[in-house]
Design an enzyme around this catalytic site. Structure first.
Site, mmCIF file in Angstrom:
data_model
loop_
_atom_site.group_PDB
_atom_site.id
_atom_site.type_symbol
_atom_site.label_atom_id
_atom_site.label_comp_id
_atom_site.label_asym_id
_atom_site.label_seq_id
_atom_site.Cartn_x
_atom_site.Cartn_y
_atom_site.Cartn_z
ATOM 1 N N SER A 169 0.843 -1.199 0.000
ATOM 2 C CA SER A 169 0.000 0.000 0.000
ATOM 3 C C SER A 169 0.873 1.242 0.000
ATOM 4 O O SER A 169 1.641 1.478 0.928
ATOM 5 C CB SER A 169 -0.917 0.003 1.229
ATOM 6 O OG SER A 169 -1.385 1.315 1.476
ATOM 7 N N ASP A 318 -6.430 0.185 -9.069
ATOM 8 C CA ASP A 318 -7.582 1.077 -9.277
ATOM 9 C C ASP A 318 -8.253 0.850 -10.637
ATOM 10 O O ASP A 318 -9.345 1.372 -10.878
ATOM 11 C CB ASP A 318 -7.146 2.546 -9.160
ATOM 12 C CG ASP A 318 -6.723 2.895 -7.740
ATOM 13 O OD1 ASP A 318 -7.168 2.216 -6.799
ATOM 14 O OD2 ASP A 318 -5.942 3.852 -7.570
ATOM 15 N N LYS A 345 -11.876 -0.305 -0.667
ATOM 16 C CA LYS A 345 -11.684 0.972 -1.368
ATOM 17 C C LYS A 345 -12.913 1.865 -1.098
ATOM 18 O O LYS A 345 -13.655 1.606 -0.154
ATOM 19 C CB LYS A 345 -11.461 0.733 -2.869
ATOM 20 C CG LYS A 345 -10.163 -0.020 -3.161
ATOM 21 C CD LYS A 345 -8.942 0.817 -2.845
ATOM 22 C CE LYS A 345 -7.660 0.074 -3.175
ATOM 23 N NZ LYS A 345 -6.464 0.787 -2.712
ATOM 24 N N ARG A 349 -15.403 -2.859 -4.204
ATOM 25 C CA ARG A 349 -15.347 -2.851 -5.674
ATOM 26 C C ARG A 349 -15.431 -4.244 -6.286
ATOM 27 O O ARG A 349 -15.670 -4.354 -7.496
ATOM 28 C CB ARG A 349 -14.083 -2.124 -6.160
ATOM 29 C CG ARG A 349 -14.156 -0.629 -5.941
ATOM 30 C CD ARG A 349 -12.952 0.108 -6.485
ATOM 31 N NE ARG A 349 -13.119 1.543 -6.255
ATOM 32 C CZ ARG A 349 -12.125 2.418 -6.215
ATOM 33 N NH1 ARG A 349 -10.869 2.006 -6.376
ATOM 34 N NH2 ARG A 349 -12.368 3.695 -6.002
HETATM 35 C C1 S3P Z 1 -2.987 5.563 -3.612
HETATM 36 C C2 S3P Z 1 -2.674 4.275 -3.333
HETATM 37 C C3 S3P Z 1 -3.577 3.146 -3.574
HETATM 38 C C4 S3P Z 1 -4.691 3.523 -4.543
HETATM 39 C C5 S3P Z 1 -5.305 4.844 -4.210
HETATM 40 C C6 S3P Z 1 -4.262 5.939 -4.244
HETATM 41 C C7 S3P Z 1 -2.011 6.615 -3.285
HETATM 42 O O1 S3P Z 1 -4.176 2.765 -2.351
HETATM 43 O O2 S3P Z 1 -5.670 2.524 -4.563
HETATM 44 O O3 S3P Z 1 -6.309 5.150 -5.142
HETATM 45 O O4 S3P Z 1 -2.145 7.765 -3.757
HETATM 46 O O5 S3P Z 1 -1.064 6.320 -2.543
HETATM 47 P P1 S3P Z 1 -3.383 1.811 -1.295
HETATM 48 O O6 S3P Z 1 -2.179 2.520 -0.857
HETATM 49 O O7 S3P Z 1 -4.354 1.618 -0.167
HETATM 50 O O8 S3P Z 1 -3.110 0.558 -2.045
#
Ligand code: S3P
Length: 432
Positions: A169, A318, A345, A349
């Site tokens: 993440s 995403d 999310k 989803r």
């Molecule tokens: C993001 C990381 C992702 C992604 C989100 C944006 C970011 O989430 O799904 O839309 O800007 O760091 P995770 O870090 O929870 O995987």
């Protein structure tokens, strides 16, 4: 707001997606703790990034954002010690990136902050961020045994930790890096698979000392202020993905998507679409703001099924909902695995993609951590819902643009979270 979508007779022209959401959040947050002024062009002035700016304003940061098609953020950083204690609760709205990154940012601040968000954000897991920040020495109290917002943070006096992230993440990784900047000793992180690396790129460009190799990295605490970083934000590949899939599945299509960020930690969608047989090519490849950028040309294609799982997943997480539209129209059965994160999310989803595409005549099966999609289906217009989730609103519009008859999308205004001009761009591509 309801939106009606009809099948388009052809899909032609050029479209420029809005500025990248992840990079816009980071450009605002990192520049706020640098010392001095920065100009961020093509900043994404959509609801999520406006939530980030609202929280920065409450911490005493000065900025202006121009409006229009390519907004500019002018921001004056106050350094890591320059925030003031907020007078009220900070509201991250619908934005997981705001909540998680600010948790790390505020964990380094020697005052009390309280953060909350909308109902969707308050239902999303926060414990994964709270636990390591507490280990670094922050005092944090979250609802539901620290697992959900609202969350109260009294920070300061942090020490670096060596930590294996339980999930790949970038939000969690970035929160720990933001805290680590002001900690004593290095912060060393390992991820199960590499997530997007925008924070690392930007931190390096601003003068932080950071070593990294694939899914491992080590950050040294700051010894001098971060230098402000002016940049042009590349277009968001996650927003571009709707047009890439729309053109690939449409029988009469040729679309050029310009100025798309093609950072390799984000381009899983391009790899998978190419594996499916999409006629897609990158042109005019260049660097912008420390990130690779290209124009992408895509044409009507005969798609075949694929299997998506493992290390590629964080590189396209995403884009899974819109990939499911491509799979519904491809020849064969597509399996998407290892995407359990999609359940936490902006909405679930997995469940909602399966449910809403099934309403349009798709044949999809829900798995605990993914989905099976039986392809070669004709989609038929129906009444569907975004469940208030921006990515579902846009993937349903793509499905509607190739479905027979009319599709009505409930709660279609959700696109404002990441792509306020989405409906206008769709109309333009469909009629040009
Ligand atoms: C993001 C990381 C992702 C992604 C989100 C944006 C970011 O989430 O799904 O839309 O800007 O760091 P995770 O870090 O929870 O995987």
């Amino acid at each position: 707001m309801d939106k009606k979508v009809r099948s388009a007779s052809r899909l032609h022209g050029e479209v420029t997606p809005p500025g990248d959401k992840s990079i816009s959040h980071r450009a605002a947050i990192l520049n706020s703790i640098a010392l001095g002024r920065a100009t961020v062009r093509n900043f994404l002035a959509a609801d999520d990034c406006l939530s980030t700016l609202g929280c920065l304003r409450a911490l005493g940061v000065d900025f202006t954002v121009s409006t229009g098609d390519s907004p500019t953020l002018d921001i004056t950083g106050v350094g890591t010690r320059g925030f003031k204690e907020p007078e009220d609760v900070l509201n991250a709205g619908n934005s997981g990136t705001t909540l998680r990154l600010f948790a790390g940012l505020l964990a380094a601040q020697p005052f009390l902050s309280i953060m909350t968000g909308d109902a969707s954000l308050r239902s999303r897991p926060l414990g994964r961020v709270v636990a390591p920040l507490k280990e670094m020495g922050a005092q944090i109290w979250g609802r539901d045994r620290d697992n959900h917002a609202p969350v109260a943070i009294r920070g300061g006096n942090l020490h670096g930790i060596t930590y294996s992230l339980p999930v790949a993440s970038a939000q969690l990784k970035s929160a720990l890096l933001l805290a680590g900047l002001s900690a004593e000793g290095p912060t060393v992180l390992r991820e199960p698979a590499q997530s997007r690396d925008h924070t690392e790129r930007m931190l390096r460009a601003m003068g932080a000392r950071l070593e990294s190799e694939a899914a491992w990295l080590s950050l040294s605490p700051l010894t001098a202020a971060l230098a402000p970083l002016s940049l042009n934000v590349p277009g968001d590949i996650s927003s571009a993905a709707y047009w890439l899939v729309a053109a690939a599945v449409h029988p009469e299509a040729r679309v050029r998507v310009t100025n798309v960020g093609v950072n390799p930690t984000r381009t899983g969608i391009l790899d998978v679409l190419q594996d499916m047989g999409a006629k897609l090519r990158l042109e005019n490849e260049r660097q912008e703001g420390g990130e690779p950028v290209a124009d992408i040309v895509v044409e009507s294609s005969e798609l075949r099924a694929v299997t998506v799982k493992g290390e590629i997943v964080p590189r396209l997480i995403d884009e899974v909902p819109v990939l499911a539209v491509a799979a519904c129209l491809a020849r064969g059965t597509t399996t998407i695995e290892d995407v359990g994160e999609l359940r936490v999310k902006e909405s679930d989803r997995i469940k909602n993609t399966v449910q809403e595409l099934s309403r349009l005549g798709g044949r999809l099966e829900e798995l605990p951590q993914g989905m099976i999609i039986h392809g070669a289906r004709k989609l038929n217009g129906a009444v569907v819902s975004s469940h208030g989730d921006h990515r579902l609103a846009m993937m349903l519009a793509v499905a509607g643009s190739v479905a027979r008859g009319e599709t009505v999308i409930h709660d279609a205004g959700a696109v404002d979270i990441s792509y306020p001009a989405f409906w206008r761009d769709m109309e333009r591509l469909c009629s040009s």
